[in-house]
Design a protein around this motif. Structure first.
Motif, PDB file in Angstrom:
ATOM      1  N   ALA A  47      87.849   9.534  17.854  1.00 54.41           N
ATOM      2  CA  ALA A  47      87.151   9.889  16.621  1.00 54.41           C
ATOM      3  C   ALA A  47      87.946  10.971  15.894  1.00 54.41           C
ATOM      4  O   ALA A  47      89.002  11.413  16.357  1.00 54.41           O
ATOM      5  N   GLU A  48      87.425  11.410  14.776  1.00 53.81           N
ATOM      6  CA  GLU A  48      88.116  12.412  13.969  1.00 53.81           C
ATOM      7  C   GLU A  48      88.375  13.676  14.791  1.00 53.81           C
ATOM      8  O   GLU A  48      87.489  14.177  15.472  1.00 53.81           O
ATOM      9  N   GLY A  49      89.618  14.129  14.745  1.00 52.64           N
ATOM     10  CA  GLY A  49      90.001  15.329  15.470  1.00 52.64           C
ATOM     11  C   GLY A  49      90.513  15.088  16.865  1.00 52.64           C
ATOM     12  O   GLY A  49      91.062  16.009  17.491  1.00 52.64           O
ATOM     13  N   ASP A  50      90.339  13.895  17.403  1.00 55.06           N
ATOM     14  CA  ASP A  50      90.847  13.593  18.744  1.00 55.06           C
ATOM     15  C   ASP A  50      92.365  13.419  18.725  1.00 55.06           C
ATOM     16  O   ASP A  50      92.964  13.097  17.689  1.00 55.06           O
ATOM     17  N   GLU A  51      92.983  13.645  19.894  1.00 48.21           N
ATOM     18  CA  GLU A  51      94.428  13.511  20.037  1.00 48.21           C
ATOM     19  C   GLU A  51      94.750  12.396  21.025  1.00 48.21           C
ATOM     20  O   GLU A  51      94.193  12.352  22.119  1.00 48.21           O
ATOM     21  N   VAL A  52      95.656  11.513  20.622  1.00 48.72           N
ATOM     22  CA  VAL A  52      96.091  10.411  21.482  1.00 48.72           C
ATOM     23  C   VAL A  52      97.614  10.458  21.576  1.00 48.72           C
ATOM     24  O   VAL A  52      98.298  10.542  20.553  1.00 48.72           O
ATOM     25  N   THR A  53      98.125  10.417  22.806  1.00 46.22           N
ATOM     26  CA  THR A  53      99.563  10.338  23.034  1.00 46.22           C
ATOM     27  C   THR A  53      99.853   9.027  23.743  1.00 46.22           C
ATOM     28  O   THR A  53      99.226   8.705  24.757  1.00 46.22           O
ATOM     29  N   VAL A  54     100.814   8.273  23.219  1.00 46.81           N
ATOM     30  CA  VAL A  54     101.151   6.956  23.747  1.00 46.81           C
ATOM     31  C   VAL A  54     102.560   7.012  24.312  1.00 46.81           C
ATOM     32  O   VAL A  54     103.486   7.507  23.653  1.00 46.81           O
ATOM     33  N   LEU A  55     102.726   6.475  25.522  1.00 45.97           N
ATOM     34  CA  LEU A  55     103.991   6.612  26.233  1.00 45.97           C
ATOM     35  C   LEU A  55     104.470   5.281  26.801  1.00 45.97           C
ATOM     36  O   LEU A  55     103.799   4.671  27.636  1.00 45.97           O
ATOM     37  N   ASP A  56     105.609   4.819  26.312  1.00 45.82           N
ATOM     38  CA  ASP A  56     106.354   3.730  26.949  1.00 45.82           C
ATOM     39  C   ASP A  56     105.671   2.374  26.854  1.00 45.82           C
ATOM     40  O   ASP A  56     105.751   1.579  27.779  1.00 45.82           O
ATOM     41  N   ILE A  57     105.008   2.096  25.744  1.00 49.74           N
ATOM     42  CA  ILE A  57     104.500   0.754  25.464  1.00 49.74           C
ATOM     43  C   ILE A  57     104.858   0.401  24.031  1.00 49.74           C
ATOM     44  O   ILE A  57     104.861   1.260  23.156  1.00 49.74           O
ATOM     45  N   SER A  58     105.152  -0.856  23.785  1.00 52.63           N
ATOM     46  CA  SER A  58     105.639  -1.295  22.484  1.00 52.63           C
ATOM     47  C   SER A  58     104.630  -1.044  21.367  1.00 52.63           C
ATOM     48  O   SER A  58     103.466  -1.448  21.461  1.00 52.63           O
ATOM     49  N   LEU A  59     105.094  -0.398  20.306  1.00 56.98           N
ATOM     50  CA  LEU A  59     104.239  -0.204  19.127  1.00 56.98           C
ATOM     51  C   LEU A  59     103.873  -1.548  18.523  1.00 56.98           C
ATOM     52  O   LEU A  59     102.738  -1.743  18.067  1.00 56.98           O
ATOM     53  N   ASP A  60     104.814  -2.472  18.516  1.00 53.10           N
ATOM     54  CA  ASP A  60     104.554  -3.770  17.900  1.00 53.10           C
ATOM     55  C   ASP A  60     103.392  -4.485  18.571  1.00 53.10           C
ATOM     56  O   ASP A  60     102.631  -5.194  17.914  1.00 53.10           O
ATOM     57  N   ARG A  61     103.237  -4.299  19.894  1.00 53.12           N
ATOM     58  CA  ARG A  61     102.149  -4.944  20.625  1.00 53.12           C
ATOM     59  C   ARG A  61     100.820  -4.187  20.479  1.00 53.12           C
ATOM     60  O   ARG A  61      99.775  -4.707  20.863  1.00 53.12           O
ATOM     61  N   ASN A  62     100.852  -2.979  19.959  1.00 56.53           N
ATOM     62  CA  ASN A  62      99.646  -2.158  19.849  1.00 56.53           C
ATOM     63  C   ASN A  62      99.352  -1.736  18.409  1.00 56.53           C
ATOM     64  O   ASN A  62      98.557  -0.834  18.174  1.00 56.53           O
ATOM     65  N   LEU A  66      96.602   0.937  17.000  1.00 56.86           N
ATOM     66  CA  LEU A  66      97.132   2.193  16.480  1.00 56.86           C
ATOM     67  C   LEU A  66      96.535   2.488  15.111  1.00 56.86           C
ATOM     68  O   LEU A  66      96.061   3.612  14.851  1.00 56.86           O
ATOM     69  N   ILE A  67      96.527   1.497  14.238  1.00 52.30           N
ATOM     70  CA  ILE A  67      95.951   1.690  12.904  1.00 52.30           C
ATOM     71  C   ILE A  67      94.462   1.995  13.009  1.00 52.30           C
ATOM     72  O   ILE A  67      93.924   2.838  12.270  1.00 52.30           O
ATOM     73  N   ARG A  68      93.775   1.323  13.934  1.00 49.56           N
ATOM     74  CA  ARG A  68      92.346   1.591  14.135  1.00 49.56           C
ATOM     75  C   ARG A  68      92.099   3.050  14.510  1.00 49.56           C
ATOM     76  O   ARG A  68      91.191   3.694  13.977  1.00 49.56           O
ATOM     77  N   LEU A  69      92.917   3.576  15.427  1.00 46.39           N
ATOM     78  CA  LEU A  69      92.738   4.963  15.857  1.00 46.39           C
ATOM     79  C   LEU A  69      93.043   5.944  14.732  1.00 46.39           C
ATOM     80  O   LEU A  69      92.332   6.943  14.552  1.00 46.39           O
ATOM     81  N   LEU A  70      94.083   5.666  13.967  1.00 44.52           N
ATOM     82  CA  LEU A  70      94.403   6.536  12.831  1.00 44.52           C
ATOM     83  C   LEU A  70      93.293   6.499  11.782  1.00 44.52           C
ATOM     84  O   LEU A  70      92.901   7.543  11.238  1.00 44.52           O
ATOM     85  N   ASN A  71      92.770   5.319  11.516  1.00 43.73           N
ATOM     86  CA  ASN A  71      91.675   5.201  10.541  1.00 43.73           C
ATOM     87  C   ASN A  71      90.407   5.904  11.018  1.00 43.73           C
ATOM     88  O   ASN A  71      89.586   6.340  10.201  1.00 43.73           O
ATOM     89  N   ALA A  72      90.260   6.030  12.347  1.00 46.91           N
ATOM     90  CA  ALA A  72      89.096   6.720  12.899  1.00 46.91           C
ATOM     91  C   ALA A  72      89.230   8.236  12.811  1.00 46.91           C
ATOM     92  O   ALA A  72      88.283   8.964  13.128  1.00 46.91           O
ATOM     93  N   GLY A  73      90.417   8.715  12.420  1.00 46.71           N
ATOM     94  CA  GLY A  73      90.623  10.151  12.261  1.00 46.71           C
ATOM     95  C   GLY A  73      91.400  10.818  13.368  1.00 46.71           C
ATOM     96  O   GLY A  73      91.545  12.052  13.373  1.00 46.71           O
ATOM     97  N   ALA A  74      91.910  10.030  14.320  1.00 44.72           N
ATOM     98  CA  ALA A  74      92.665  10.613  15.430  1.00 44.72           C
ATOM     99  C   ALA A  74      94.089  10.956  14.998  1.00 44.72           C
ATOM    100  O   ALA A  74      94.643  10.364  14.063  1.00 44.72           O
ATOM    101  N   THR A  75      94.685  11.906  15.706  1.00 46.24           N
ATOM    102  CA  THR A  75      96.104  12.210  15.584  1.00 46.24           C
ATOM    103  C   THR A  75      96.832  11.513  16.728  1.00 46.24           C
ATOM    104  O   THR A  75      96.405  11.612  17.888  1.00 46.24           O
ATOM    105  N   VAL A  76      97.909  10.805  16.415  1.00 43.82           N
ATOM    106  CA  VAL A  76      98.598   9.997  17.427  1.00 43.82           C
ATOM    107  C   VAL A  76     100.079  10.370  17.478  1.00 43.82           C
ATOM    108  O   VAL A  76     100.767  10.376  16.456  1.00 43.82           O
TER     109      VAL A  76
END
Length: 320
Positions: A47-62, A66-76
């Motif tokens: 949700a808004e204000g949450d932090e997500v760190t993604v490690l070693d998985i293809s952006l193209d597959r996610n 990723l867009i869903r999390l950004l639209n929800a207000g998270a920082t990635v």
């Protein structure tokens, strides 16, 4: 505010995570799985204000999640070295992505941290089948031959742990292994003191002994293909066997097929730098295929496609 790490369960993902958690001790949720479980962001809620760190998985597959999390207000933050496709631009998105074959995800984290926990990045380089990089980094860091060998074996064993069709196939759930690693700022201490490492090493030795005894379906100059039996040990050994055959048969493309729970096979492919075709290019010709230029795979190959793959593999990589 919540903090989430979504990380590949292999050596590179684990060691990237370890570096970041050693640098930031805040409590966080871990989302991970077997090496081929790369659609991890679909399991992340933020949700808004949450932090997500993604490690070693293809952006193209996610990308969609990723867009869903950004639209929800998270920082990635996104650290990766696999095929990414078009990288989104967003005020709350920080991509650390480098697809060059000379880096792994843990090296990208090491760059961000200014080498603060570099020994774990060295472990990752060895585990991600980048021995030249691991040797160079270990030398520059002042490790002697014995210390370098310990870092190498740790990387190989951490990477081995991630191979399987499900987490039940593994020696350790990668999230549990990450917790066992966390108290150790020095990976050599982890290798020397952790009961988890002892257990992992014993199972690794047993599985690899079985794998080495298998016959090769394709055995010719330029190409080696092995089909593993439908056993948990075989699913665990697939990555380590591929890496070992790459070392013992330099200049050969190596394909390892392991049965999976869906009635087909998981494919692990390694190709030499001078090969006629990139590994990811070959695997992308099959549904669920992908990866990097020298190391790639197919998450699910139906049994009906095995002969087609074997013929294509022999034709593209076999040398007369």
């Amino acid at each position: 505010m919540s903090i989430t790490y979504a990380f590949n369960g292999d050596a590179d993902g684990l060691c990237a995570l370890q570096q970041l958690r050693l640098a930031d001790s805040r409590a966080a949720k871990l989302v991970t799985g077997v090496k081929r479980d790369i659609g991890l962001l679909q399991r992340v809620e933020a949700a808004e204000g949450d932090e997500v760190t993604v490690l070693d998985i293809s952006l193209d597959r996610n990308r969609d999640d990723l867009i869903r999390l950004l639209n929800a207000g998270a920082t990635v933050r996104y650290f990766d070295h696999h095929h990414a496709g078009t990288i989104p631009r967003h005020a709350r998105f920080a991509p650390y992505i480098d697809e060059s074959p000379e880096v792994c995800t843990s090296v990208l984290v090491d760059r961000l941290l200014g080498g603060r926990h570099r020994p774990w990045a060295i472990v990752a380089a060895f585990g991600d089948n980048m021995p030249e990089l691991g040797q160079r980094m270990a030398h520059d860091a002042g490790y002697d031959a014995r210390g370098t060998a310990t870092l190498e074996q740790l990387g190989i064993r951490l990477n081995y742990n991630a191979y399987g069709d499900t987490v039940d196939d593994l020696c350790f759930d990668p999230a549990q292994l990450a917790e066992a690693m966390l108290p150790f700022a020095d990976p050599i201490d982890f290798a020397g003191e952790s009961p988890a490492y002892v257990r992992l090493g014993a199972q690794y030795d047993d599985d690899l002994c079985r794998a080495r005894a298998l016959e090769h379906r394709v055995a010719m100059p330029g190409a080696r293909l092995v089909i593993l039996p439908d056993e948990p040990w075989a699913r665990r050994a697939i990555g380590v066997l591929a890496n070992e055959l790459t070392f013992t048969h330099p200049g050969c493309a190596i394909a390892i097929l392991a049965p999976n729970a869906r009635g087909g096979y998981t494919v692990n492919l390694r190709v030499p730098e001078s090969g006629p075709l990139a590994a990811d290019e070959f695997c992308l010709a099959f549904p669920t295929g992908g990866g990097r230029k020298r190391a790639a795979g197919i998450n699910h190959l139906p049994k009906s496609d095995v002969e087609r793959l074997a013929a294509a593999f022999e034709a593209r990589f076999g040398a007369a």
